[in-house]
Motif scaffolding. Structure first.
Motif, short mmCIF file in Angstrom:
data_model
loop_
_atom_site.label_atom_id
_atom_site.label_comp_id
_atom_site.label_asym_id
_atom_site.label_seq_id
_atom_site.Cartn_x
_atom_site.Cartn_y
_atom_site.Cartn_z
N ASP A 140 6.97 3.65 9.62
CA ASP A 140 6.01 3.67 10.73
C ASP A 140 4.62 3.34 10.23
OD1 ASP A 140 8.08 4.38 12.44
OD2 ASP A 140 7.57 6.52 12.44
N GLU A 141 4.26 3.89 9.06
CA GLU A 141 2.95 3.61 8.48
C GLU A 141 2.84 2.15 8.05
OE1 GLU A 141 -0.14 5.31 5.13
OE2 GLU A 141 1.93 5.99 5.07
N VAL A 142 3.89 1.62 7.44
CA VAL A 142 3.89 0.21 7.05
C VAL A 142 3.65 -0.65 8.28
CG1 VAL A 142 5.34 -1.70 6.21
CG2 VAL A 142 5.35 0.49 4.99
N GLU A 143 4.36 -0.36 9.35
CA GLU A 143 4.20 -1.13 10.60
C GLU A 143 2.76 -1.04 11.10
OE1 GLU A 143 6.19 -3.05 12.50
OE2 GLU A 143 7.98 -2.84 11.29
N ARG A 144 2.19 0.16 11.06
CA ARG A 144 0.83 0.36 11.56
C ARG A 144 -0.20 -0.36 10.69
NH1 ARG A 144 0.69 5.25 10.74
NH2 ARG A 144 -1.03 5.53 9.29
N LEU A 145 0.00 -0.38 9.37
CA LEU A 145 -0.96 -0.98 8.46
C LEU A 145 -0.84 -2.50 8.33
CD1 LEU A 145 -0.78 1.58 5.49
CD2 LEU A 145 -2.65 1.32 7.15
N THR A 146 0.31 -3.04 8.67
CA THR A 146 0.55 -4.47 8.49
C THR A 146 -0.12 -5.27 9.60
OG1 THR A 146 2.66 -4.01 7.41
CG2 THR A 146 2.34 -6.25 8.25
N PRO A 147 -1.06 -6.14 9.23
CA PRO A 147 -1.77 -6.93 10.24
C PRO A 147 -0.84 -7.84 11.03
CG PRO A 147 -2.83 -7.13 8.09
CD PRO A 147 -1.53 -6.42 7.88
N ARG A 148 -1.10 -7.92 12.29
CA ARG A 148 -0.38 -8.84 13.17
C ARG A 148 -1.23 -10.08 13.41
NH1 ARG A 148 4.47 -7.39 13.03
NH2 ARG A 148 4.98 -5.29 13.65
N VAL A 164 11.95 3.60 0.94
CA VAL A 164 10.96 3.94 1.96
C VAL A 164 11.66 4.65 3.12
CG1 VAL A 164 9.25 2.99 3.57
CG2 VAL A 164 9.47 2.04 1.27
N GLY A 165 11.06 5.77 3.57
CA GLY A 165 11.64 6.57 4.64
C GLY A 165 11.08 6.21 6.00
N GLY A 166 11.59 6.88 7.02
CA GLY A 166 11.24 6.59 8.41
C GLY A 166 9.76 6.66 8.72
N GLN A 167 9.10 7.77 8.36
CA GLN A 167 7.67 7.89 8.64
C GLN A 167 6.87 6.88 7.83
OE1 GLN A 167 6.69 12.02 7.99
NE2 GLN A 167 7.22 12.54 10.10
N GLU A 168 7.34 6.58 6.64
CA GLU A 168 6.65 5.56 5.82
C GLU A 168 6.77 4.19 6.46
OE1 GLU A 168 6.94 7.10 1.27
OE2 GLU A 168 8.83 6.65 2.29
N THR A 219 0.83 -1.21 0.00
CA THR A 219 0.00 0.00 0.00
C THR A 219 0.86 1.25 0.00
OG1 THR A 219 -1.86 -1.09 1.09
CG2 THR A 219 -1.72 1.30 1.33
N VAL A 220 1.85 1.28 0.87
CA VAL A 220 2.71 2.45 0.97
C VAL A 220 3.57 2.61 -0.28
CG1 VAL A 220 4.63 3.46 2.28
CG2 VAL A 220 2.67 2.45 3.49
N MET A 221 4.17 1.53 -0.76
CA MET A 221 5.05 1.64 -1.93
C MET A 221 4.29 1.96 -3.21
SD MET A 221 8.06 -1.16 -1.38
CE MET A 221 9.08 -0.43 -2.68
N ALA A 222 3.07 1.49 -3.33
CA ALA A 222 2.29 1.71 -4.56
C ALA A 222 1.93 3.17 -4.76
CB ALA A 222 1.03 0.85 -4.55
N ARG A 223 2.04 3.98 -3.75
CA ARG A 223 1.76 5.41 -3.89
C ARG A 223 2.77 6.12 -4.78
NH1 ARG A 223 1.01 6.05 2.40
NH2 ARG A 223 -1.00 5.00 2.60
N ASP A 224 3.94 5.53 -4.90
CA ASP A 224 4.98 6.10 -5.75
C ASP A 224 4.87 5.47 -7.13
OD1 ASP A 224 7.44 6.63 -7.13
OD2 ASP A 224 8.42 6.96 -5.21
N GLU A 225 4.72 6.29 -8.14
CA GLU A 225 4.52 5.77 -9.51
C GLU A 225 5.69 4.91 -9.98
OE1 GLU A 225 5.97 9.50 -12.26
OE2 GLU A 225 3.89 9.47 -11.58
N VAL A 226 6.83 5.06 -9.36
CA VAL A 226 7.97 4.21 -9.72
C VAL A 226 7.65 2.74 -9.44
CG1 VAL A 226 10.37 3.64 -9.09
CG2 VAL A 226 9.68 6.03 -9.36
#
Length: 149
Positions: free
Chosen positions: A133-141, A127-131, A64-71
């Motif tokens: 954090d978002e990956v961690e928050r969005l990733t189901p445990r 992927v940067g630091g705040q990203e 989800t986070v990486m797909a935001r970048d068109e690259v």
């Protein structure tokens, strides 16, 4: 598993790589049970029980986070398509289309290779630091693959 760039040291990436190894380790039971419908079904269900939560976690967080970048958009889309293809192939093998097993195994191994040696190292760089954090928050445990079995 990538061992050269350090991406496995990132918590989420390291988890996904360990899950990949665990998933691949379940291929043997499926391969060995292909000719026995009961064993085949049980092995496919066990594999799916590990594969599906893993896929959901990848797609919910890192993808989800990486797909935001068109690259990365097209590459992530392709990987998500492969997730659906793997799910379909596994279901068909479980249902008795045992001739599809080699295709399933090859597709699974190739998919994992693209993630472990392509996407994950790219994520470590891009992927940067705040990203993260978002990956961690969005990733189901909950329901995540347990690699101790």
């Amino acid at each position: 598993m990538c061992s050269y760039c350090g991406c496995a040291d990132l918590e989420v990436v390291g988890r996904f790589m360990a899950e990949h190894e665990h998933i691949v380790n379940h291929l043997g039971a499926l391969r060995d049970g292909l000719e026995d419908p009961v064993r085949r079904r049980a092995a496919a269900e066990t594999l799916a029980a590990h594969l599906l939560p893993h896929v959901e976690a990848e797609e919910a967080g890192l993808f989800t986070v990486m797909a935001r970048d068109e690259v990365f958009t097209d590459h992530i889309s392709r990987l998500c398509g492969e997730h659906h293809e793997l799910d379909d192939l596994l279901a068909r093998v479980a249902d008795g289309e045992v001739d599809l097993y080699p295709r399933f195994e090859d597709a699974l191994r190739e998919h994992i290779n693209r993630e472990d040696n392509g996407l994950f190292p790219a994520a470590a760089i891009h992927v940067g630091g705040q990203e993260w954090d978002e990956v961690e928050r969005l990733t189901p445990r909950a329901g995540a693959v347990r690699t101790d079995r």
